[in-house]
Write an enzyme that holds these catalytic residues in place. Structure first.
Site, mmCIF file in Angstrom:
data_model
loop_
_atom_site.group_PDB
_atom_site.id
_atom_site.type_symbol
_atom_site.label_atom_id
_atom_site.label_comp_id
_atom_site.label_asym_id
_atom_site.label_seq_id
_atom_site.Cartn_x
_atom_site.Cartn_y
_atom_site.Cartn_z
ATOM 1 C CG HIS A 1 -1.796 1.208 1.040
ATOM 2 N ND1 HIS A 1 -3.100 0.815 1.375
ATOM 3 C CD2 HIS A 1 -1.716 2.657 1.284
ATOM 4 C CE1 HIS A 1 -3.713 2.114 1.341
ATOM 5 N NE2 HIS A 1 -2.840 3.338 1.090
ATOM 6 C CG HIS B 1 -0.848 7.146 -1.080
ATOM 7 N ND1 HIS B 1 -2.130 7.282 -1.659
ATOM 8 C CD2 HIS B 1 -0.871 6.147 0.209
ATOM 9 C CE1 HIS B 1 -3.023 6.708 -0.897
ATOM 10 N NE2 HIS B 1 -2.429 6.109 0.274
ATOM 11 C CE LYS C 1 -8.080 2.142 -0.886
ATOM 12 N NZ LYS C 1 -6.759 3.207 -0.292
ATOM 13 C CG HIS D 1 -9.751 4.693 3.249
ATOM 14 N ND1 HIS D 1 -8.616 5.668 3.363
ATOM 15 C CD2 HIS D 1 -10.720 5.042 4.470
ATOM 16 C CE1 HIS D 1 -8.841 6.280 4.634
ATOM 17 N NE2 HIS D 1 -9.919 6.057 5.254
ATOM 18 C CG HIS E 1 -4.765 2.304 5.753
ATOM 19 N ND1 HIS E 1 -6.196 2.414 6.012
ATOM 20 C CD2 HIS E 1 -4.877 3.020 4.382
ATOM 21 C CE1 HIS E 1 -6.872 3.166 5.066
ATOM 22 N NE2 HIS E 1 -6.167 3.304 4.129
ATOM 23 C CG ASP F 1 -1.873 4.751 4.038
ATOM 24 O OD1 ASP F 1 -1.689 5.206 2.759
ATOM 25 O OD2 ASP F 1 -2.399 5.180 4.850
HETATM 26 ZN ZN LIG Z 1 -3.501 5.048 1.562
#
Ligand SMILES: [Zn+2]
Length: 345
Positions: A14, A16, A100, A137, A175, A248
């Site tokens: 995971h 970004h 996602k 999420h 997460h 994350d």
């Molecule tokens: Zn994230």
């Protein structure tokens, strides 16, 4: 110097990376640590199609420093308008591995997210055909729900009906931050897994709120009580193959963190393995993520040594900006061999 700790090079399930000139920093850091990473699609213009994902992948590949091997595993951003044809295109592309789901408004750049999971059922059924995982999420956006309860309520209201309706759909609850999520995944079937970040393993909510407000410890889902952190450590170190590493790591330019309305996200890619190793001390690498996604296990190894170094206060972030990393200006106990040059003697 203690015995080095050598492990199979791990993957980040995971991540970004953002986009544009900042890729030099973010891709450089992650490529040094990980063999592969699941790349989150929440760019300012969300990555909603295979075409956009492939163009983004090319920009990431172009930012990999010479001599490093790093494979970005791309994801698509599920919206109310995602079509079955798009799922077919993604499923037939060997570079797109998952979709996602952001509940609309849950976190950074999530305004295009799904307004009602029920509207995506036909899409989810197509994903099952391709055995593509849905990455979630898992927080409700209902303004009447307290921010510390949003994960727990999401599980009750949305995840439970979803897993019951589609037991064959692979789901990664991303997460996770609560003992409720740990218990739910532990009790779930083999198609349900979860990622755990280094910051949720290392910090509880005091790190964000005691002695002043600490914007660099603000993330979503927000840090929770100590008993939740302890449940995460137990899950991460317990050997259950349905818990795996996902940093994350989510950088923001420093001014947008240190602001009257600071952005959510912690940048940990510069030292992800060193941070995880503080928790594990051994066996950080695992095959859990690769096995769940049905991808080959990595073979090459990576080593860390227990030798302190001080994390920089900031890194360059794009042409003019800076990003403040997790543990900025503080000592970390472990050092990647590749980074030994930065060790304090
Ligand atoms: Zn994230």
């Amino acid at each position: 110097m203690s015995q080095p700790l050598t492990m199979i090079r791990p993957d980040d399930w995971h991540l970004h990376l953002r986009d544009g000139p900042v890729l030099t920093t973010t891709v450089g850091h992650s490529a040094k640590q990980f063999a592969r990473a699941i790349i989150m699609p929440n760019l300012k213009k969300p990555v909603t199609t295979t075409e956009l994902a492939m163009a983004y992948r090319d920009r990431i590949l172009a930012a990999i420093p010479d001599g490093l091997a790093f494979s970005p595993l791309m994801t698509l951003y599920l919206t109310d308008d995602t079509s079955i044809e798009e799922i077919k295109r993604a499923g037939n592309s060997k570079h797109i591995v998952a979709l996602k789901l952001y509940p609309a408004g849950a976190t950074t750049n999530s305004s295009s997210g799904v307004s009602d999971i029920e509207c995506t059922y036909s899409i989810l059924e197509e994903m099952i055909e391709f055995n593509m995982p849905l990455l979630i999420h898992g927080e409700v956006t209902d303004p009447s729900i307290d921010i510390f309860d949003r994960e727990k309520i999401f599980i009750e209201r949305h995840l439970e009906p979803l897993t019951r309706r589609y037991p064959e759909l692979k789901i990664v609850l991303e997460h996770i931050t609560t003992h409720d999520a740990v218990a739910y995944v532990e009790e779930g079937n083999s198609t349900l897994a979860a990622t755990i970040t280094p910051h949720h393993l290392l910090l509880n909510r005091n790190a964000m709120l005691v002695g002043g407000i600490h914007p660099h410890h603000y993330c979503l889902p927000v840090l929770k009580r100590e008993r939740h952190r302890q449940a995460l450590v137990k899950a991460a170190t317990g050997g259950n193959p349905r818990f795996f590493l996902g940093t994350d790591s989510a950088p923001h330019e420093i001014a947008s963190k240190e602001s009257g309305c600071g952005c959510a996200g912690i940048y940990s890619a510069h030292a992800a393995l060193e941070l995880y190793t503080e928790i594990f001390e051994a066996a950080v690498a695992s095959f859990h993520g690769a096995d769940f996604y049905g991808l080959p296990r990595n073979k090459e190894t990576i080593s860390l040594v227990k030798r302190p170094w001080v994390s920089p206060e900031s890194y360059q972030f794009g042409e003019e900006g800076t990003v403040r990393p997790f543990r900025a200006g503080e000592a970390l106990d472990w050092t990647l061999y590749a980074n030994l040059h930065r060790t304090i003697q």
